[in-house]
Each structure stands twice: as C-alpha cells, then as structure tokens.
Design a protein around this motif. Structure first.
Motif, PDB file in Angstrom:
ATOM      1  N   TYR A   1       0.819  -1.206   0.000  1.00 55.90           N
ATOM      2  CA  TYR A   1       0.000   0.000   0.000  1.00 55.90           C
ATOM      3  C   TYR A   1       0.859   1.264   0.000  1.00 55.90           C
ATOM      4  O   TYR A   1       0.632   2.174  -0.803  1.00 55.90           O
ATOM      5  CB  TYR A   1      -0.970   0.028   1.186  1.00 55.90           C
ATOM      6  CG  TYR A   1      -1.728   1.324   1.255  1.00 55.90           C
ATOM      7  CD1 TYR A   1      -2.844   1.540   0.445  1.00 55.90           C
ATOM      8  CD2 TYR A   1      -1.315   2.373   2.073  1.00 55.90           C
ATOM      9  CE1 TYR A   1      -3.533   2.738   0.461  1.00 55.90           C
ATOM     10  CE2 TYR A   1      -1.987   3.585   2.090  1.00 55.90           C
ATOM     11  CZ  TYR A   1      -3.094   3.759   1.288  1.00 55.90           C
ATOM     12  OH  TYR A   1      -3.761   4.957   1.297  1.00 55.90           O
ATOM     13  N   LYS A   2       1.829   1.344   0.905  1.00 52.00           N
ATOM     14  CA  LYS A   2       2.645   2.566   1.007  1.00 52.00           C
ATOM     15  C   LYS A   2       3.393   2.854  -0.289  1.00 52.00           C
ATOM     16  O   LYS A   2       3.439   3.993  -0.756  1.00 52.00           O
ATOM     17  CB  LYS A   2       3.630   2.475   2.171  1.00 52.00           C
ATOM     18  CG  LYS A   2       2.976   2.677   3.512  1.00 52.00           C
ATOM     19  CD  LYS A   2       3.991   2.644   4.640  1.00 52.00           C
ATOM     20  CE  LYS A   2       3.294   2.771   5.976  1.00 52.00           C
ATOM     21  NZ  LYS A   2       4.219   2.680   7.099  1.00 52.00           N
TER      22      LYS A   2
ATOM     23  N   ASN B   1       3.801   6.302  -5.014  1.00 51.39           N
ATOM     24  CA  ASN B   1       3.826   6.376  -6.477  1.00 51.39           C
ATOM     25  C   ASN B   1       2.663   7.224  -6.993  1.00 51.39           C
ATOM     26  O   ASN B   1       2.840   8.104  -7.835  1.00 51.39           O
ATOM     27  CB  ASN B   1       3.777   4.967  -7.067  1.00 51.39           C
ATOM     28  CG  ASN B   1       3.929   4.958  -8.564  1.00 51.39           C
ATOM     29  OD1 ASN B   1       4.569   5.813  -9.153  1.00 51.39           O
ATOM     30  ND2 ASN B   1       3.326   3.962  -9.189  1.00 51.39           N
ATOM     31  N   ALA B   2       1.467   6.984  -6.473  1.00 53.60           N
ATOM     32  CA  ALA B   2       0.290   7.750  -6.906  1.00 53.60           C
ATOM     33  C   ALA B   2       0.436   9.225  -6.537  1.00 53.60           C
ATOM     34  O   ALA B   2       0.116  10.109  -7.337  1.00 53.60           O
ATOM     35  CB  ALA B   2      -0.977   7.165  -6.277  1.00 53.60           C
ATOM     36  N   TYR B   3       0.933   9.494  -5.346  1.00 53.58           N
ATOM     37  CA  TYR B   3       1.097  10.885  -4.917  1.00 53.58           C
ATOM     38  C   TYR B   3       2.105  11.619  -5.794  1.00 53.58           C
ATOM     39  O   TYR B   3       1.935  12.796  -6.099  1.00 53.58           O
ATOM     40  CB  TYR B   3       1.517  10.955  -3.446  1.00 53.58           C
ATOM     41  CG  TYR B   3       1.612  12.377  -2.946  1.00 53.58           C
ATOM     42  CD1 TYR B   3       0.460  13.072  -2.589  1.00 53.58           C
ATOM     43  CD2 TYR B   3       2.826  13.027  -2.867  1.00 53.58           C
ATOM     44  CE1 TYR B   3       0.528  14.387  -2.166  1.00 53.58           C
ATOM     45  CE2 TYR B   3       2.901  14.342  -2.445  1.00 53.58           C
ATOM     46  CZ  TYR B   3       1.754  15.022  -2.086  1.00 53.58           C
ATOM     47  OH  TYR B   3       1.824  16.321  -1.679  1.00 53.58           O
TER      48      TYR B   3
ATOM     49  N   ALA C   1      -4.572  10.493  -4.362  1.00 51.70           N
ATOM     50  CA  ALA C   1      -3.649   9.356  -4.348  1.00 51.70           C
ATOM     51  C   ALA C   1      -4.242   8.195  -3.560  1.00 51.70           C
ATOM     52  O   ALA C   1      -4.206   7.046  -4.011  1.00 51.70           O
ATOM     53  CB  ALA C   1      -2.303   9.773  -3.768  1.00 51.70           C
ATOM     54  N   LYS C   2      -4.795   8.493  -2.393  1.00 50.94           N
ATOM     55  CA  LYS C   2      -5.424   7.434  -1.575  1.00 50.94           C
ATOM     56  C   LYS C   2      -6.576   6.787  -2.337  1.00 50.94           C
ATOM     57  O   LYS C   2      -6.709   5.555  -2.343  1.00 50.94           O
ATOM     58  CB  LYS C   2      -5.939   8.014  -0.257  1.00 50.94           C
ATOM     59  CG  LYS C   2      -4.861   8.340   0.733  1.00 50.94           C
ATOM     60  CD  LYS C   2      -5.461   8.957   1.990  1.00 50.94           C
ATOM     61  CE  LYS C   2      -4.375   9.428   2.944  1.00 50.94           C
ATOM     62  NZ  LYS C   2      -4.952  10.104   4.118  1.00 50.94           N
TER      63      LYS C   2
ATOM     64  N   TYR D   1       3.450  -1.195  -9.414  1.00 51.82           N
ATOM     65  CA  TYR D   1       3.996   0.120  -9.734  1.00 51.82           C
ATOM     66  C   TYR D   1       3.455   0.602 -11.082  1.00 51.82           C
ATOM     67  O   TYR D   1       2.985   1.729 -11.218  1.00 51.82           O
ATOM     68  CB  TYR D   1       5.531   0.052  -9.757  1.00 51.82           C
ATOM     69  CG  TYR D   1       6.183   1.382 -10.013  1.00 51.82           C
ATOM     70  CD1 TYR D   1       6.427   2.262  -8.963  1.00 51.82           C
ATOM     71  CD2 TYR D   1       6.552   1.758 -11.291  1.00 51.82           C
ATOM     72  CE1 TYR D   1       7.018   3.497  -9.193  1.00 51.82           C
ATOM     73  CE2 TYR D   1       7.136   2.994 -11.539  1.00 51.82           C
ATOM     74  CZ  TYR D   1       7.375   3.849 -10.481  1.00 51.82           C
ATOM     75  OH  TYR D   1       7.942   5.070 -10.714  1.00 51.82           O
ATOM     76  N   ARG D   2       3.511  -0.241 -12.086  1.00 53.03           N
ATOM     77  CA  ARG D   2       3.052   0.118 -13.431  1.00 53.03           C
ATOM     78  C   ARG D   2       1.534   0.331 -13.442  1.00 53.03           C
ATOM     79  O   ARG D   2       1.030   1.272 -14.060  1.00 53.03           O
ATOM     80  CB  ARG D   2       3.460  -0.975 -14.434  1.00 53.03           C
ATOM     81  CG  ARG D   2       2.952  -0.796 -15.839  1.00 53.03           C
ATOM     82  CD  ARG D   2       3.185   0.524 -16.521  1.00 53.03           C
ATOM     83  NE  ARG D   2       4.546   0.964 -16.573  1.00 53.03           N
ATOM     84  CZ  ARG D   2       4.900   2.237 -16.761  1.00 53.03           C
ATOM     85  NH1 ARG D   2       3.988   3.166 -16.913  1.00 53.03           N
ATOM     86  NH2 ARG D   2       6.153   2.585 -16.809  1.00 53.03           N
ATOM     87  N   ALA D   3       0.798  -0.526 -12.758  1.00 49.15           N
ATOM     88  CA  ALA D   3      -0.667  -0.410 -12.737  1.00 49.15           C
ATOM     89  C   ALA D   3      -1.103   0.899 -12.076  1.00 49.15           C
ATOM     90  O   ALA D   3      -2.003   1.586 -12.572  1.00 49.15           O
ATOM     91  CB  ALA D   3      -1.280  -1.605 -12.010  1.00 49.15           C
TER      92      ALA D   3
END
Length: 185
Positions: A32-33, A38-40, A49-50, A78-80
C-alpha cells in the motif's frame, strides 16, 4: 525476494491464485505505502492518491487481476498505479477542457444553478437547444452528454472531426447567444 510474514512474493502470488483471502490482505499491507507514494508523485494530492490506490486494490480483488500475474508483483503494482494515475490526469484534463470550451472554467458544481430553483434558465436552455439543427444537437449530445471523444463522435455521425468541431463551435455559440438574451415574461 521481499518477504512479509515470512512469505516471498512468489508464495504470496501462489496463495492469491489459490483464492486465499489472507493473501490479499498481506498484499495490501505489504505494498500500500509504495503504491500510495507512487500515486502521490503523479497526482500531487493526498486524497486523490489514496482514492486511486484504494480503487486499484478493490478492482484487483473484485476482478481477480492477480490470476494473470506472473513474476514481479512490485513491478506490476507500480506500473498499474502509474497507468491509473495517468488515466485520472487525462480525465481531469478532458473535463477542464470541456468546461473551458463551455465557458465554465473556474465554476464548481456547487456554483451551478439548482434545477428546482431556476426552472426559467433550464427552459431557456431547452428552448435554445431545440432551435439547433439535428447535426448540431447530435454533436453536442455525443461530446458533452455521452462524453465521446471527437473521433468517436465524428465516426458515429459519419462526418469528419473538423466538421464535428464546426458543429460544436456553432452550436455552443448559438446556445450562449440564446442564454444571454433577456427573458421574455
């Protein structure tokens, strides 16, 4: 191999494919972290991001996307997440352009009139829309209501993208003009 609770990624993947619900929880706890960071990095917004990561893990679980996964879980996640973020950014940009095109940039949904309290404006909008040609109505519906891309809408109407853009431009102009005219009481 990285391990959590004594399980390697390969063992975790095997448990996921065996439909072990605990393995999904372990996957979530383990990555999750990483997914959030990555999203953030792309979205620059904590809540976005959450939400992106949460939606991804829900989709992964509901669609059982891990059944087709082979090898590197970390790289896949990571890619997804990166792809999901790019999709969100593209969608936000399309929405921004639509609002800009309609002259609504900077207008929030809260600032838009409530249909129950402003029936005259909606009547005026409906009347203005009804005065448009069939093709202009169809172009506006496909692009702004059904959210089709220009190429999709043009293909569906059997016209070129440039013709579609012309119909949109003229249709929006006529709608604005009609909405700006003083109401006849």
């Amino acid at each position: 191999m990285e391990e959590i609770n004594g399980l390697s990624d390969d063992a975790l993947l095997a448990l996921l494919k065996a439909d072990d619900a605990r393995a999904y929880d372990m996957l979530f706890a383990k990555y999750y972290k990483l997914c959030y960071v990555n999203a953030y990095f792309y979205l620059k917004d904590e809540e976005e991001a959450k939400d992106a990561v949460q939606e991804f893990f829900v989709d992964l679980f509901e669609k059982k996307g891990y059944f087709h996964l082979e090898g590197n879980i970390k790289g896949y996640l990571y890619r997804a997440i990166t792809n999901r973020c790019f999709n969100r950014l593209r969608s936000a940009e399309r929405e921004r352009k639509r609002k800009e095109h309609l002259g609504l940039d900077g207008v929030t949904e809260d600032a838009l009139p409530d249909p129950s309290t402003n029936e005259k404006m909606y009547d005026k909008l409906h009347q203005a829309f009804s005065l448009l040609s069939v093709q202009r109505k169809e172009a506006l519906k496909l692009v702004y209501v059904k959210e089709k891309r220009y190429q999709e809408a043009a293909d569906q109407m059997g016209i070129s993208v440039n013709s579609l853009k012309t119909h949109l431009k003229i249709g929006l102009k006529k709608m604005r003009e009609a909405l700006m005219r003083p109401a006849k009481d």
